[in-house]
Design a protein around this motif. Structure first.
Motif, PDB file in Angstrom:
ATOM      1  N   THR A 165       0.775  -1.130   0.018  1.00 45.24           N
ATOM      2  CA  THR A 165      -0.056  -0.241   0.077  1.00 45.24           C
ATOM      3  C   THR A 165       0.821   1.239   0.045  1.00 45.24           C
ATOM      4  OG1 THR A 165      -0.200  -0.108   2.385  1.00 45.24           O
ATOM      5  CG2 THR A 165      -2.001  -1.180   1.079  1.00 45.24           C
ATOM      6  N   ASP A 166       1.929   1.229   0.702  1.00 42.98           N
ATOM      7  CA  ASP A 166       2.782   2.398   0.700  1.00 42.98           C
ATOM      8  C   ASP A 166       3.570   2.630  -0.492  1.00 42.98           C
ATOM      9  OD1 ASP A 166       2.277   2.723   3.602  1.00 42.98           O
ATOM     10  OD2 ASP A 166       3.818   1.632   4.194  1.00 42.98           O
ATOM     11  N   LEU A 167       3.858   1.301  -1.047  1.00 42.78           N
ATOM     12  CA  LEU A 167       4.530   1.653  -2.388  1.00 42.78           C
ATOM     13  C   LEU A 167       3.556   2.205  -3.681  1.00 42.78           C
ATOM     14  CD1 LEU A 167       6.647   0.975  -4.475  1.00 42.78           C
ATOM     15  CD2 LEU A 167       5.775  -1.381  -4.772  1.00 42.78           C
ATOM     16  N   LEU A 168       2.304   1.696  -3.601  1.00 38.77           N
ATOM     17  CA  LEU A 168       1.281   2.261  -4.423  1.00 38.77           C
ATOM     18  C   LEU A 168       1.065   3.670  -4.147  1.00 38.77           C
ATOM     19  CD1 LEU A 168      -1.331  -0.463  -4.837  1.00 38.77           C
ATOM     20  CD2 LEU A 168      -0.131   0.746  -6.670  1.00 38.77           C
ATOM     21  N   ALA A 169       0.989   4.246  -3.007  1.00 34.05           N
ATOM     22  CA  ALA A 169       0.715   5.462  -2.525  1.00 34.05           C
ATOM     23  C   ALA A 169       1.792   6.305  -2.909  1.00 34.05           C
ATOM     24  CB  ALA A 169       0.729   5.669  -1.032  1.00 34.05           C
ATOM     25  N   LEU A 170       3.153   5.971  -3.030  1.00 28.82           N
ATOM     26  CA  LEU A 170       3.995   6.859  -3.535  1.00 28.82           C
ATOM     27  C   LEU A 170       3.883   6.852  -4.991  1.00 28.82           C
ATOM     28  CD1 LEU A 170       7.185   5.530  -1.487  1.00 28.82           C
ATOM     29  CD2 LEU A 170       5.971   7.579  -1.253  1.00 28.82           C
ATOM     30  N   ALA A 171       3.694   5.841  -5.572  1.00 33.59           N
ATOM     31  CA  ALA A 171       3.654   5.936  -7.089  1.00 33.59           C
ATOM     32  C   ALA A 171       2.610   6.505  -7.624  1.00 33.59           C
ATOM     33  CB  ALA A 171       3.589   4.401  -7.639  1.00 33.59           C
ATOM     34  N   ALA A 172       1.262   6.481  -7.026  1.00 35.38           N
ATOM     35  CA  ALA A 172       0.288   7.087  -7.055  1.00 35.38           C
ATOM     36  C   ALA A 172       0.425   8.490  -7.164  1.00 35.38           C
ATOM     37  CB  ALA A 172      -1.118   6.666  -6.693  1.00 35.38           C
ATOM     38  N   GLY A 173       0.938   9.218  -6.053  1.00 32.24           N
ATOM     39  CA  GLY A 173       1.402  10.465  -5.575  1.00 32.24           C
ATOM     40  C   GLY A 173       1.975  11.139  -6.863  1.00 32.24           C
ATOM     41  N   VAL A 174       3.011  10.473  -7.386  1.00 33.06           N
ATOM     42  CA  VAL A 174       3.972  11.074  -8.435  1.00 33.06           C
ATOM     43  C   VAL A 174       3.032  11.080  -9.838  1.00 33.06           C
ATOM     44  CG1 VAL A 174       5.988  10.656  -9.863  1.00 33.06           C
ATOM     45  CG2 VAL A 174       6.080  10.326  -7.325  1.00 33.06           C
ATOM     46  N   GLU A 175       2.327  10.129  -9.966  1.00 33.99           N
ATOM     47  CA  GLU A 175       1.644   9.899 -11.449  1.00 33.99           C
ATOM     48  C   GLU A 175       0.412  10.623 -11.237  1.00 33.99           C
ATOM     49  OE1 GLU A 175       3.112   8.842 -13.473  1.00 33.99           O
ATOM     50  OE2 GLU A 175       3.948   6.777 -13.298  1.00 33.99           O
ATOM     51  N   GLN A 176      -0.157  11.144 -10.064  1.00 31.86           N
ATOM     52  CA  GLN A 176      -1.607  11.882 -10.339  1.00 31.86           C
ATOM     53  C   GLN A 176      -1.399  13.191 -11.177  1.00 31.86           C
ATOM     54  OE1 GLN A 176      -2.604  14.371  -6.694  1.00 31.86           O
ATOM     55  NE2 GLN A 176      -0.743  13.312  -5.811  1.00 31.86           N
ATOM     56  N   GLY A 177      -2.612  13.227 -12.056  1.00 29.98           N
ATOM     57  CA  GLY A 177      -2.642  14.459 -13.025  1.00 29.98           C
ATOM     58  C   GLY A 177      -1.975  14.051 -14.161  1.00 29.98           C
ATOM     59  N   SER A 178      -1.445  12.985 -14.520  1.00 29.51           N
ATOM     60  CA  SER A 178      -0.992  12.522 -15.896  1.00 29.51           C
ATOM     61  C   SER A 178      -1.687  11.922 -16.612  1.00 29.51           C
ATOM     62  CB  SER A 178       0.405  11.669 -15.291  1.00 29.51           C
ATOM     63  OG  SER A 178       0.920  11.368 -16.694  1.00 29.51           O
ATOM     64  N   SER A 179      -1.760  12.407 -18.064  1.00 26.89           N
ATOM     65  CA  SER A 179      -2.765  11.513 -18.683  1.00 26.89           C
ATOM     66  C   SER A 179      -2.240  10.343 -19.538  1.00 26.89           C
ATOM     67  CB  SER A 179      -2.997  12.706 -20.014  1.00 26.89           C
ATOM     68  OG  SER A 179      -1.992  13.003 -20.706  1.00 26.89           O
ATOM     69  N   HIS A 180      -0.655   9.869 -19.195  1.00 29.96           N
ATOM     70  CA  HIS A 180       0.075   8.715 -19.844  1.00 29.96           C
ATOM     71  C   HIS A 180      -0.780   7.639 -19.239  1.00 29.96           C
ATOM     72  CE1 HIS A 180       3.050   5.886 -20.581  1.00 29.96           C
ATOM     73  NE2 HIS A 180       3.614   6.814 -21.309  1.00 29.96           N
ATOM     74  N   PRO A 181      -1.255   6.631 -20.328  1.00 26.84           N
ATOM     75  CA  PRO A 181      -1.965   5.320 -19.919  1.00 26.84           C
ATOM     76  C   PRO A 181      -1.530   4.526 -18.801  1.00 26.84           C
ATOM     77  CG  PRO A 181      -1.277   5.465 -22.383  1.00 26.84           C
ATOM     78  CD  PRO A 181      -0.588   6.763 -21.706  1.00 26.84           C
ATOM     79  N   LEU A 182       0.065   4.442 -18.380  1.00 21.55           N
ATOM     80  CA  LEU A 182       0.749   3.788 -17.279  1.00 21.55           C
ATOM     81  C   LEU A 182       0.508   4.563 -16.225  1.00 21.55           C
ATOM     82  CD1 LEU A 182       4.169   2.702 -18.897  1.00 21.55           C
ATOM     83  CD2 LEU A 182       1.911   1.366 -18.926  1.00 21.55           C
ATOM     84  N   ALA A 183       0.516   5.841 -16.121  1.00 21.44           N
ATOM     85  CA  ALA A 183      -0.246   6.424 -15.105  1.00 21.44           C
ATOM     86  C   ALA A 183      -1.450   6.405 -14.738  1.00 21.44           C
ATOM     87  CB  ALA A 183       0.250   8.315 -15.342  1.00 21.44           C
ATOM     88  N   LYS A 184      -2.285   6.370 -15.880  1.00 23.15           N
ATOM     89  CA  LYS A 184      -3.844   6.167 -15.376  1.00 23.15           C
ATOM     90  C   LYS A 184      -3.978   4.712 -14.698  1.00 23.15           C
ATOM     91  CE  LYS A 184      -5.815   9.029 -18.903  1.00 23.15           C
ATOM     92  NZ  LYS A 184      -6.667   9.128 -20.171  1.00 23.15           N
ATOM     93  N   ALA A 185      -3.391   3.706 -15.114  1.00 24.17           N
ATOM     94  CA  ALA A 185      -3.170   2.724 -14.691  1.00 24.17           C
ATOM     95  C   ALA A 185      -2.821   2.457 -13.167  1.00 24.17           C
ATOM     96  CB  ALA A 185      -2.458   1.636 -15.472  1.00 24.17           C
ATOM     97  N   VAL A 186      -1.754   3.085 -12.851  1.00 25.24           N
ATOM     98  CA  VAL A 186      -1.258   3.143 -11.614  1.00 25.24           C
ATOM     99  C   VAL A 186      -2.444   3.688 -10.612  1.00 25.24           C
ATOM    100  CG1 VAL A 186       0.137   4.023  -9.712  1.00 25.24           C
ATOM    101  CG2 VAL A 186       0.907   3.174 -11.973  1.00 25.24           C
ATOM    102  N   MET A 187      -3.111   4.803 -11.035  1.00 28.27           N
ATOM    103  CA  MET A 187      -4.164   5.509 -10.282  1.00 28.27           C
ATOM    104  C   MET A 187      -5.515   4.661 -10.025  1.00 28.27           C
ATOM    105  SD  MET A 187      -2.839   8.465  -9.652  1.00 28.27           S
ATOM    106  CE  MET A 187      -4.300   9.083  -8.870  1.00 28.27           C
ATOM    107  N   VAL A 188      -5.576   4.026 -11.231  1.00 27.64           N
ATOM    108  CA  VAL A 188      -6.861   2.876 -11.093  1.00 27.64           C
ATOM    109  C   VAL A 188      -6.521   1.872 -10.036  1.00 27.64           C
ATOM    110  CG1 VAL A 188      -8.055   1.276 -12.216  1.00 27.64           C
ATOM    111  CG2 VAL A 188      -7.893   3.411 -13.303  1.00 27.64           C
TER     112      VAL A 188
END
Length: 736
Positions: free
Chosen positions: A456-479
């Motif tokens: 959960t901590d790993l996902l939180a860090l990744a989602a924090g960095v990727e938020q607001g991005s329109s890149h498909p990989l970033a969206k997958a992390v947010m989902v």
């Protein structure tokens, strides 16, 4: 209109007019389109010509005419022969060239609202039946010299409308129609003293025409039933929030409608408010209801299962999904398959050949075989009735129309008979990967945290960095983070490193998300994660490394996963003897991994022009079907023997393709192949029935076993049989 020869006859009559070009008649839509040169033939003259051969033309509304043939714009005269099922104005059955087969007077247009047994055509059958049966009943008690005139009267009653039709057709350029043949045979039989058989011939002819007309109406109804998927009214939302009932075909783009639970969606649109499960099976054939919420698209004709929805109209009624399906199917039925074109060419030789045989039967046997003239004339007249190849000509389009209709009701749209015939002959099916074999959107498949780091901590860090991005990989992390209920932490100092990754400050820690090579360049020690990254990449997954303050926090793996039915779809094609190959622009490692999971061949790292080259190579070994969904697939779809677009694909792909799978499932491709093969099997059966009956009755007539009335059954009976056989396709279902 009830067979393809109707099309040939109307086209032939209209083409004779000066200044007329681009003539096309759509059998199933009963619609004529053409181009008129200014100052040549007046549109009213076109209508008179059509009326003279038994039709009642009706001009289409301007908007409908524009939809039918926008290329003809102001110069076009469009005529609709009515929207009714089967009781129409008169028609004939031309078989091309100077020979044809036409039917007797049709019912009054007012008959369209009546059941088939109450139409003018049926009334003629009842009258003739009463006269013939009455004459036979009286012949049991009265001498032949008194009952003969009754049979003669029955013959003359039928010959009046049939004779008028034959004369009109002769004037329109078809002197050898079935009316001409039938009238000649009936008059000849009456002259040689066989009025009883002449009366039965005209009765059977009228009955066969009635049955054929009813059967054709049933086939046409299969397409028209699609229109019933649209609700007649819609609840339009006013500015003050109240609703008003309006005809659904008057909805305009941008208006808001309310769709209550249990209602059919009256338009193509986007959900503004509400969440519900929608049953799209009436449109796509997909039996499982799908969940839809704000921002998602809905299609006209689908059924709202449980929640109230407010839907913004995105397409006018004339352009919604149902209207486009109906238009596509109608246009498809007007497209002649290669087999149909061959049969029509063959029929051009059949009729004159049979007429020559009839003449030879009348003139030669009295001299060579010692027949008396009564026998030779009688048998020659019977062969006249066998001469028309109506059953043969209708055998292909009747099956094609039924196959196209059956497919449309199951979300399988095919744009013409040629494509329907070709699909079943395919040796190879080439499939695009992204959006066709796969879902078209990557998702997180593996989460590998470093020692001391929770998932959960790993996902939180990744989602924090990727938020607001329109890149498909970033969206997958947010989902993935949202699905696990992980709150996105506040971030600052977001920055992108082009081609490598993204960095940001998360809860005071400098975090970056990027490729393994980016992590190595940053000086991070991947340690034991190197082997895991290699394994993930060999599985066709994209590995991204999360660094926190320069140390490795963990690895995430993402992949555009295959559709749930992709493996089953490939297996279904294999059972049909069709080889599958994946064409993808993705890297070879990812392509090989997906192909290995699905059990098919792969060609990877292909640009659009490379796909064209591969399609050309595959076509050299046989027919190829290409399946795709994107703009970059359009050239390959056009180059293949048949192009198939997935229903969720772009409009460009749908317009370029020859067929479409609306339910957006890979198994639909195998269903297309199965439908094509079932249709062509039906065609072969129809041709065998038509030719077989003709051949049998030709032989039995020549040797004197059968006479006039069995000969007419060889024509009208075979026509009804092949039409009814074609109607069986309306009940077609994919193999389990």
């Amino acid at each position: 209109m009830d067979c393809a020869s109707c099309v040939a006859k109307v086209e032939g009559a209209v083409k004779r007019l000066p200044g007329v070009s681009d003539v096309a008649v759509n059998l199933m839509a009963e619609r004529l389109t053409l181009r008129l040169e200014p100052g040549q033939t007046d549109p009213a003259a076109v209508e008179r010509t059509i009326s003279a051969i038994g039709y009642t033309p009706r001009p289409l509304p301007a908007t409908a005419a524009a939809k039918v043939a926008p290329h003809a714009a102001n110069d076009q005269a469009s005529h609709d022969h009515g929207d009714e099922d089967h009781d129409h104005a008169g028609h004939d059955h031309g078989h091309g060239g100077a020979f044809g087969h036409s039917h007797a007077d049709h019912d009054d247009p007012a008959d369209a609202t009546k059941p088939w047994y109450a139409t003018g055509k049926a009334r003629l059958v009842w009258l003739l039946g009463a006269l013939v049966l009455g004459a036979y009943a009286l012949s049991l008690a009265l001498p032949a010299r008194l009952t003969y005139p009754l049979f003669l009267a029955a013959t003359l009653v039928a010959l009046v409308p049939f004779g008028r039709r034959a004369f009109a057709l002769a004037r329109a350029g078809t002197p050898f129609s079935i009316e001409t043949l039938m009238v000649t045979a009936a008059i000849g039989a009456s002259i040689i003293g066989a009025a009883e058989e002449a009366a039965v011939v005209v009765l059977l002819f009228a009955l066969g025409e009635l049955l054929e007309n009813v059967a054709a109406g049933r086939a046409r109804a299969g397409i028209k039933a699609l229109a019933t998927l649209m609700p007649r009214t819609a609840l339009r939302v006013r500015a003050d929030g109240s609703t008003e009932g309006v005809p659904s075909d008057r909805l305009s783009v941008g208006e808001l409608v309310l769709v209550r639970p249990g209602d059919r969606v009256p338009c193509d649109g986007t959900i503004e408010e509400g969440q519900s499960a929608l049953d799209e099976s009436p449109v796509t054939g997909e039996s499982v209801p799908v969940s839809r919420g704000p921002g998602e698209a809905v299609v006209a004709g689908s059924i709202n299962a449980d929640g109230a929805l407010r839907v913004r109209v995105t397409r006018a009624a004339a352009d919604n999904t149902i209207a486009r399906i109906i238009r596509m199917v109608e246009e498809a039925t007007a497209s002649r398959a290669p087999t149909q074109r061959f049969i029509e060419r063959f029929s051009n030789w059949w009729t004159p050949g049979a007429m020559i045989v009839s003449l030879l039967v009348i003139l030669v046997p009295p001299f060579l075989l010692g027949w008396d003239w009564w026998t030779s004339v009688y048998r020659g007249l019977a062969i006249l009735l066998i001469a028309c190849p109506c059953a043969l000509v209708i055998s292909v389009p009747a099956a094609m129309a039924s196959g196209l209709s059956a497919g449309a009701r199951r979300g399988l749209l095919i744009k013409g008979g040629a494509a329907l015939e070709e699909i079943g002959a395919a040796k190879v099916v080439a499939l695009d990967k992204t959006g066709t074999l796969t879902e078209g959107r990557p998702r997180v498949t593996d989460i590998l945290p470093a020692r001391g780091m929770a998932e959960t901590d790993l996902l939180a860090l990744a989602a924090g960095v990727e938020q607001g991005s329109s890149h498909p990989l970033a969206k997958a992390v947010m989902v993935m983070a949202e699905s696990r209920g992980i709150a996105t932490p506040p971030v600052s100092d977001q920055a992108a490193v082009p081609g490598k990754g993204v960095t940001a400050t998360v809860n005071g820690r400098r975090v970056s998300v990027g490729s393994p090579s980016h992590a190595t360049e940053a000086g991070a020690d991947l340690g034991g994660l190197v082997a895991a990254i290699t394994r993930l990449e060999n599985e066709g997954k994209t590995a991204i490394v999360v660094l926190a303050d320069g140390a490795v926090a963990g690895v995430l793996a993402l992949r555009d996963e295959p559709r749930g039915d992709a493996a089953a779809g490939v297996a279904a094609l294999a059972r049909l003897g069709v080889r599958s190959v994946m064409l993808t622009g993705d890297n070879a490692r990812t392509g090989a991994a997906i192909a290995r999971d699905l059990g098919l061949d792969v060609k990877a790292e292909l640009l659009p022009h490379d796909k064209l080259r591969e399609i050309g190579a595959l076509r050299s070994a046989g027919s190829v079907v290409m399946v795709g969904d994107g703009i970059n697939d359009a050239p390959a779809l056009a180059a293949a023997s048949v192009g198939v677009a997935m229903g969720g694909g772009t409009d460009v792909a749908l317009e370029t393709a020859d067929a479409a799978v609306l339910k957006d499932r890979v198994t639909g491709v195998a269903e297309l192949v199965g439908l094509s093969r079932s249709t062509m099997a039906n065609v072969r059966t129809n041709v065998a029935i038509a030719v077989g009956l003709k051949a049998v009755f030709l032989v039995t007539t020549l040797i004197g076993v059968t006479g006039l009335w069995p000969a007419i059954m060889a024509d009208t009976g075979a026509t009804v049989l092949v039409t009814l056989n074609a109607l069986r396709l309306l009940a077609w279902k994919p193999a389990a």
